[in-house]
Design a protein around this motif. Structure first.
Motif, PDB file in Angstrom:
ATOM      1  N   ILE A  40      12.968  22.027  -1.193  1.00  0.00           N
ATOM      2  CA  ILE A  40      13.827  21.918   0.068  1.00  0.00           C
ATOM      3  C   ILE A  40      14.552  23.127   0.357  1.00  0.00           C
ATOM      4  CG2 ILE A  40      15.893  21.589  -1.892  1.00  0.00           C
ATOM      5  CD1 ILE A  40      15.859  20.216   1.919  1.00  0.00           C
ATOM      6  N   ASP A  41      14.124  23.893   1.539  1.00  0.00           N
ATOM      7  CA  ASP A  41      14.616  25.018   2.184  1.00  0.00           C
ATOM      8  C   ASP A  41      13.898  26.256   1.151  1.00  0.00           C
ATOM      9  OD1 ASP A  41      15.558  23.663   4.260  1.00  0.00           O
ATOM     10  OD2 ASP A  41      17.545  23.896   3.587  1.00  0.00           O
ATOM     11  N   LEU A  42      14.875  26.743   0.457  1.00  0.00           N
ATOM     12  CA  LEU A  42      14.362  28.102  -0.213  1.00  0.00           C
ATOM     13  C   LEU A  42      14.299  27.772  -1.649  1.00  0.00           C
ATOM     14  CD1 LEU A  42      16.401  31.007   1.790  1.00  0.00           C
ATOM     15  CD2 LEU A  42      13.977  30.052   1.886  1.00  0.00           C
ATOM     16  N   LEU A  43      14.470  26.615  -1.924  1.00  0.00           N
ATOM     17  CA  LEU A  43      14.586  26.040  -3.603  1.00  0.00           C
ATOM     18  C   LEU A  43      13.347  25.198  -3.896  1.00  0.00           C
ATOM     19  CD1 LEU A  43      16.146  26.000  -6.106  1.00  0.00           C
ATOM     20  CD2 LEU A  43      17.164  23.692  -5.284  1.00  0.00           C
ATOM     21  N   THR A  44      12.637  25.648  -5.061  1.00  0.00           N
ATOM     22  CA  THR A  44      11.337  24.842  -5.327  1.00  0.00           C
ATOM     23  C   THR A  44      11.679  24.343  -6.813  1.00  0.00           C
ATOM     24  OG1 THR A  44      10.118  26.441  -3.949  1.00  0.00           O
ATOM     25  CG2 THR A  44       9.031  25.104  -5.657  1.00  0.00           C
ATOM     26  N   PHE A  45      11.304  23.199  -7.155  1.00  0.00           N
ATOM     27  CA  PHE A  45      11.616  22.755  -8.461  1.00  0.00           C
ATOM     28  C   PHE A  45      10.739  21.886  -8.777  1.00  0.00           C
ATOM     29  CE2 PHE A  45      14.309  20.617  -5.354  1.00  0.00           C
ATOM     30  CZ  PHE A  45      13.935  19.215  -5.903  1.00  0.00           C
ATOM     31  N   THR A  46      10.709  21.424 -10.449  1.00  0.00           N
ATOM     32  CA  THR A  46       9.879  20.301 -10.853  1.00  0.00           C
ATOM     33  C   THR A  46      10.639  19.047 -10.774  1.00  0.00           C
ATOM     34  OG1 THR A  46       8.492  21.893 -11.796  1.00  0.00           O
ATOM     35  CG2 THR A  46       8.244  19.508 -12.586  1.00  0.00           C
ATOM     36  N   THR A  47      10.214  17.913 -10.464  1.00  0.00           N
ATOM     37  CA  THR A  47      10.992  16.542 -10.457  1.00  0.00           C
ATOM     38  C   THR A  47      11.067  16.227 -11.724  1.00  0.00           C
ATOM     39  OG1 THR A  47       9.032  15.351  -9.880  1.00  0.00           O
ATOM     40  CG2 THR A  47      10.306  16.172  -8.230  1.00  0.00           C
TER      41      THR A  47
END
Length: 401
Positions: free
Chosen positions: A22-29
């Motif tokens: 989301i926008d500048l944040l990336t993560f693993t669900t």
């Protein structure tokens, strides 16, 4: 709680351990993750990918309006066949919430608060970084650029001029993927022809060297007006800076090759302007400020924005050196260059020197004495930098035909 108290993006049936951003944040669900709450007003971009590798990624832009009632709610569900998020009917979303125990349960246990950084590297990050990088992105631009009302885009989406050159995909794969989508709305910059139709002689030569005319023509074609001369700088900012922003962010999040090529085309045409530099100082100051902010985030692009070594970085380095020469030539007339433009360029020059050791001036030695390891002094001469100096005997000449 009948509805969430803050703007919310609800994601149904999202598989665990996929890549999400989301926008500048990336993560693993995780298995308990079902969306994002406390979304601030403005435009946002969400994307997913079945894996964290450089596989195809799909995303969509969405807009949260300024505080309104009722609270904005956006629903998406995972399509296992297409491995992407698709719009979700409201009744299906409400059934999903009821199954999880109601909005209070979902809001407190299954939604993560919006943020721009995970802060895992200890680097401070301004909360308005996303706003700075999207300052000129508008709903109208997104509709034109994505060519669809959902503002959806994937890493394989492409402009027509880049369609046959997507690294990592065969021609068949490109056709299979892009054939289902409308092509991206590029500006139509053609670097090999930057003069007006019918231009000949001096006019054609000048417009081939100074690309101010073609930038104004591009702006005029996308605004329905005349933007080639001095005057209102707003259309230049909305069209050129907006395109530059959305393309950079699609490279940053989706690793979209066509957007990278468009971003480079925008740089190539703007940094080779001359006349427009003093006609539209606010635009060029804003352009340089945006370029610096984007370069500061270049390392966030997987694999790097592009190779910044001496060979790979030559594209940008040469453009900056040429723009520096334009500024230097105009400094002879103190009224011809805006101080903000010069200051913003100095900030860019300072940053690239600190990061890559680039010298953007034309001060270099073609001939000199070199001391060898045994102490012997020999005279050396190089012609490698001759093409960088466009003054004196290396200055271009306009020839009347």
């Amino acid at each position: 709680m009948s509805t969430p108290p803050t703007p919310t993006l609800l994601l149904l049936n999202l598989p665990p351990s996929i890549l999400c951003g989301i926008d500048l944040l990336t993560f693993t669900t995780s298995p308990t993750f079902h969306g994002i709450k406390s979304l601030p007003p403005g435009l946002h971009f969400l994307f997913t990918s079945p894996s964290a590798s450089l596989s195809l990624r799909d995303g969509f832009w969405f807009r949260i309006p300024t505080p309104t009632s009722p609270t904005p709610l956006i629903y998406r569900k995972w399509d296992p066949a297409r491995e992407t998020l698709v719009p979700c009917p409201e009744d299906e979303a409400r059934a999903f919430v009821a199954e999880k125990g109601g909005w209070k349960e979902v809001y407190e246990k299954h939604l993560t608060p919006y943020r721009q950084s995970a802060n895992t590297d200890g680097k401070p990050q301004s909360e308005d970084t996303w706003e700075h990088l999207t300052a000129h992105v508008t709903p109208a631009l997104l509709t034109r650029f994505t060519q669809n009302p959902e503002w959806a885009i994937s890493s394989a989406s492409s402009g027509l001029q880049d369609r046959d050159e997507i690294p990592g995909l065969s021609a068949k794969e490109v056709g299979d993927v892009i054939g289902e989508e409308q092509e991206l709305g590029m500006l139509g910059v053609e670097l090999k022809k930057t003069w007006r139709e019918g231009a000949v002689g001096r006019e054609r030569t000048e417009q081939a060297r100074d690309r101010s005319w073609v930038v104004g023509d591009v702006v005029a074609r996308h605004t329905g007006g005349s933007a080639a001369g001095a005057g209102d700088e707003g259309p230049w900012e909305s069209v050129i800076l907006g395109q530059m922003e959305v393309c950079f962010l699609m490279v940053l999040t989706l690793a979209n090759y066509s957007c990278l090529e468009e971003w480079k085309r925008v740089l190539a045409v703007v940094l080779t302007c001359e006349k427009a530099v003093w006609e539209k100082p606010r635009f060029f100051a804003g352009f340089l400020r945006l370029l610096r902010r984007q370069l500061e985030r270049g390392d966030d692009v997987e694999g790097g924005l592009f190779d910044m070594s001496d060979d790979g970085g030559a594209f940008l380095k040469e453009l900056l050196k040429r723009f520096n020469r334009t500024l230097r030539q105009r400094r002879a007339n103190p009224e011809s260059i805006d101080d903000d433009t010069t200051e913003e360029f100095q900030e860019v020059a300072k940053w690239v020197k600190e990061q890559y050791g680039w010298e953007l001036g034309d001060e270099f030695v073609r001939r000199g004495m070199l001391e060898l390891e045994d102490g012997e002094m020999v005279e050396m001469e190089t012609g490698e930098m001759a093409g960088e100096d466009e003054s004196g005997e290396y200055a271009p000449v306009i020839v009347e035909l």
